[in-house]
Scaffold this motif. Structure first.
Motif, mmCIF file in Angstrom:
data_model
loop_
_atom_site.group_PDB
_atom_site.id
_atom_site.type_symbol
_atom_site.label_atom_id
_atom_site.label_comp_id
_atom_site.label_asym_id
_atom_site.label_seq_id
_atom_site.Cartn_x
_atom_site.Cartn_y
_atom_site.Cartn_z
ATOM 1 N N ASN A 133 0.804 -1.228 0.000
ATOM 2 C CA ASN A 133 0.000 0.000 0.000
ATOM 3 C C ASN A 133 0.833 1.272 0.000
ATOM 4 O OD1 ASN A 133 -2.612 -1.123 -0.014
ATOM 5 N ND2 ASN A 133 -2.453 -1.597 2.177
ATOM 6 N N LEU A 134 2.099 1.157 0.319
ATOM 7 C CA LEU A 134 2.949 2.341 0.419
ATOM 8 C C LEU A 134 2.994 3.159 -0.877
ATOM 9 C CD1 LEU A 134 4.567 3.553 2.746
ATOM 10 C CD2 LEU A 134 6.619 2.448 1.833
ATOM 11 N N PRO A 135 3.129 2.533 -2.064
ATOM 12 C CA PRO A 135 3.145 3.315 -3.310
ATOM 13 C C PRO A 135 1.835 4.069 -3.549
ATOM 14 C CG PRO A 135 4.080 1.138 -3.669
ATOM 15 C CD PRO A 135 3.453 1.099 -2.322
ATOM 16 N N THR A 136 0.721 3.444 -3.188
ATOM 17 C CA THR A 136 -0.585 4.102 -3.364
ATOM 18 C C THR A 136 -0.679 5.332 -2.484
ATOM 19 O OG1 THR A 136 -1.606 1.958 -3.832
ATOM 20 C CG2 THR A 136 -3.074 3.769 -3.248
ATOM 21 N N TRP A 137 -0.277 5.212 -1.209
ATOM 22 C CA TRP A 137 -0.310 6.360 -0.306
ATOM 23 C C TRP A 137 0.600 7.471 -0.821
ATOM 24 C CZ3 TRP A 137 0.809 2.523 4.202
ATOM 25 C CH2 TRP A 137 -0.367 1.817 4.517
ATOM 26 N N LYS A 138 1.725 7.075 -1.439
ATOM 27 C CA LYS A 138 2.658 8.069 -1.960
ATOM 28 C C LYS A 138 2.006 8.894 -3.065
ATOM 29 C CE LYS A 138 7.278 8.578 -3.973
ATOM 30 N NZ LYS A 138 8.497 7.891 -4.451
ATOM 31 N N LYS A 139 1.239 8.227 -3.945
ATOM 32 C CA LYS A 139 0.557 8.924 -5.033
ATOM 33 C C LYS A 139 -0.459 9.926 -4.473
ATOM 34 C CE LYS A 139 0.955 5.207 -8.467
ATOM 35 N NZ LYS A 139 0.186 4.244 -9.293
ATOM 36 N N GLN A 146 8.618 2.360 12.853
ATOM 37 C CA GLN A 146 9.249 2.389 11.533
ATOM 38 C C GLN A 146 8.217 2.613 10.440
ATOM 39 O OE1 GLN A 146 12.552 2.452 10.662
ATOM 40 N NE2 GLN A 146 11.661 2.904 8.653
ATOM 41 N N GLN A 147 7.030 1.982 10.560
ATOM 42 C CA GLN A 147 5.973 2.171 9.565
ATOM 43 C C GLN A 147 5.477 3.614 9.573
ATOM 44 O OE1 GLN A 147 3.362 -0.972 10.924
ATOM 45 N NE2 GLN A 147 3.935 -2.325 9.225
ATOM 46 N N ILE A 148 5.342 4.178 10.758
ATOM 47 C CA ILE A 148 4.909 5.581 10.850
ATOM 48 C C ILE A 148 5.937 6.488 10.194
ATOM 49 C CG2 ILE A 148 4.506 7.492 12.468
ATOM 50 C CD1 ILE A 148 3.278 5.445 14.391
ATOM 51 N N LYS A 149 7.217 6.207 10.440
ATOM 52 C CA LYS A 149 8.285 7.015 9.841
ATOM 53 C C LYS A 149 8.265 6.896 8.318
ATOM 54 C CE LYS A 149 13.304 7.769 9.930
ATOM 55 N NZ LYS A 149 13.419 7.814 8.480
ATOM 56 N N SER A 150 8.010 5.689 7.821
ATOM 57 C CA SER A 150 7.982 5.481 6.370
ATOM 58 C C SER A 150 6.872 6.293 5.725
ATOM 59 C CB SER A 150 7.791 3.995 6.064
ATOM 60 O OG SER A 150 8.889 3.230 6.536
ATOM 61 N N ILE A 151 5.721 6.388 6.389
ATOM 62 C CA ILE A 151 4.607 7.181 5.847
ATOM 63 C C ILE A 151 4.949 8.666 5.898
ATOM 64 C CG2 ILE A 151 2.184 7.808 6.144
ATOM 65 C CD1 ILE A 151 1.698 5.013 7.264
ATOM 66 N N LYS A 152 5.525 9.109 7.009
ATOM 67 C CA LYS A 152 5.899 10.518 7.128
ATOM 68 C C LYS A 152 6.928 10.912 6.074
ATOM 69 C CE LYS A 152 4.981 11.201 12.067
ATOM 70 N NZ LYS A 152 5.578 11.525 13.388
ATOM 71 N N ASP A 153 7.826 9.982 5.720
ATOM 72 C CA ASP A 153 8.863 10.266 4.729
ATOM 73 C C ASP A 153 8.289 10.459 3.329
ATOM 74 O OD1 ASP A 153 10.824 10.199 6.609
ATOM 75 O OD2 ASP A 153 11.466 8.133 6.206
ATOM 76 N N ASN A 212 9.634 16.088 3.812
ATOM 77 C CA ASN A 212 10.465 15.153 4.572
ATOM 78 C C ASN A 212 11.402 14.344 3.686
ATOM 79 O OD1 ASN A 212 9.237 15.932 6.967
ATOM 80 N ND2 ASN A 212 7.595 14.405 6.739
ATOM 81 N N ALA A 213 11.396 14.617 2.418
ATOM 82 C CA ALA A 213 12.165 13.792 1.479
ATOM 83 C C ALA A 213 13.651 13.835 1.758
ATOM 84 C CB ALA A 213 11.889 14.249 0.045
#
Length: 276
Positions: free
Chosen positions: A230-236, A261-268, A273-274
């Motif tokens: 789901n990470l790529p979808t959230w990124k879009k 770590q999952q929370i950090k990945s979403i925030k990034d 935050n890039a």
């Protein structure tokens, strides 16, 4: 005849209580109470800088019931008396007295096996001096039938004190309520006069503070494979401005427990935050 040396339990001296004071507490202030109950009263008074010999608190024998198990037991509970609330109101420096208690019409009602006459209600008003000098009145109206103490758990008849002093007892309850309204910082615990003869349900006093482990396991953990998918979808969505990282975390967190770590990945995923 030599005076008999009183058996002072361990811990009394450490609390700064000498033998004569302990004797007075055991024989005059709290006669018949267990040692551990008297020690509870001493600790309560010490925490609030009160003199236990003035009896600002009472040891009330109460039937304490656990709502979960349905079982109960008789035990002594430390309860403030209305006198304690008077002391604390006076210590505030802005207690401006009280008005004479007002009573409702007399009512005669069959309670248990006897007919009891009592005032329907009592209204008590206390006065508080505000910083600007204005005196504000705080009133409480309490009904006798809702406050009186029964003679036992298996009867609706009032106990001896409430039968003998129907006006005085309900006036104490109304005064305690008025003092709590005017000075909420003195505490919201019911007084001994209000709780006498009643059952204490421990479920009403349970600790409702969330525990860390309870929060951590409130929802199932988010599966790592689903998270990665789901990470790529959230990124879009985030890059398109349709959602923020915080919104994604809140939505997912309503159903699953995210790891740090999952929370950090979403925030990034946020453009700001890039570079982090």
């Amino acid at each position: 005849m030599a005076n008999e040396v009183m058996n002072v339990p361990q811990g009394v001296t450490a609390r700064g209580i000498d033998e004569s004071t302990w004797s007075a507490l055991k024989n005059s202030i709290y006669p018949g109470a267990k040692d551990e109950s008297v020690l509870m009263a001493i600790d309560y008074c010490k925490a609030r800088s009160l003199d236990p010999l003035m009896k600002p608190v009472h040891l009330v024998p109460m039937y304490v019931k656990d709502a979960k198990t349905g079982k109960g037991e008789q035990r002594d509970v430390v309860m403030p008396g209305v006198g304690l609330y008077r002391i604390q109101a006076d210590r505030s420096g802005n207690y401006a007295g009280a008005k004479e208690a007002e009573f409702g019409p007399d009512v005669t009602q069959r309670l248990g096996e006897i007919d009891v006459t009592f005032p329907q209600w009592c209204k008590y008003t206390v006065c508080k001096m505000m910083p600007g000098g204005l005196v504000v009145e705080y009133s409480a109206k309490e009904y006798w039938i809702e406050n009186y103490a029964t003679a036992g758990r298996d009867t609706t008849a009032p106990n001896a004190m409430w039968k003998k002093r129907p006006y005085g007892q309900i006036a104490k309850c109304a005064e305690a309520q008025a003092l709590r309204k005017a000075w909420p910082e003195i505490g919201q615990q019911p007084t001994a006069e209000e709780m006498e003869g009643k059952t204490l349900d421990v479920s009403e006093y349970r600790d409702v503070t969330p525990k860390d482990h309870a929060i951590a396991h409130a929802h199932p953990e988010y599966p790592a494979d689903e998270f990665s998918a789901n990470l790529p979808t959230w990124k879009k969505y985030i890059e398109a401005g349709k959602k923020t990282a915080a919104a994604v975390i809140a939505t997912v967190g309503s159903k699953y427990t995210l790891s740090e770590q999952q929370i950090k990945s979403i925030k990034d995923l946020e453009p700001s935050n890039a570079s982090n």
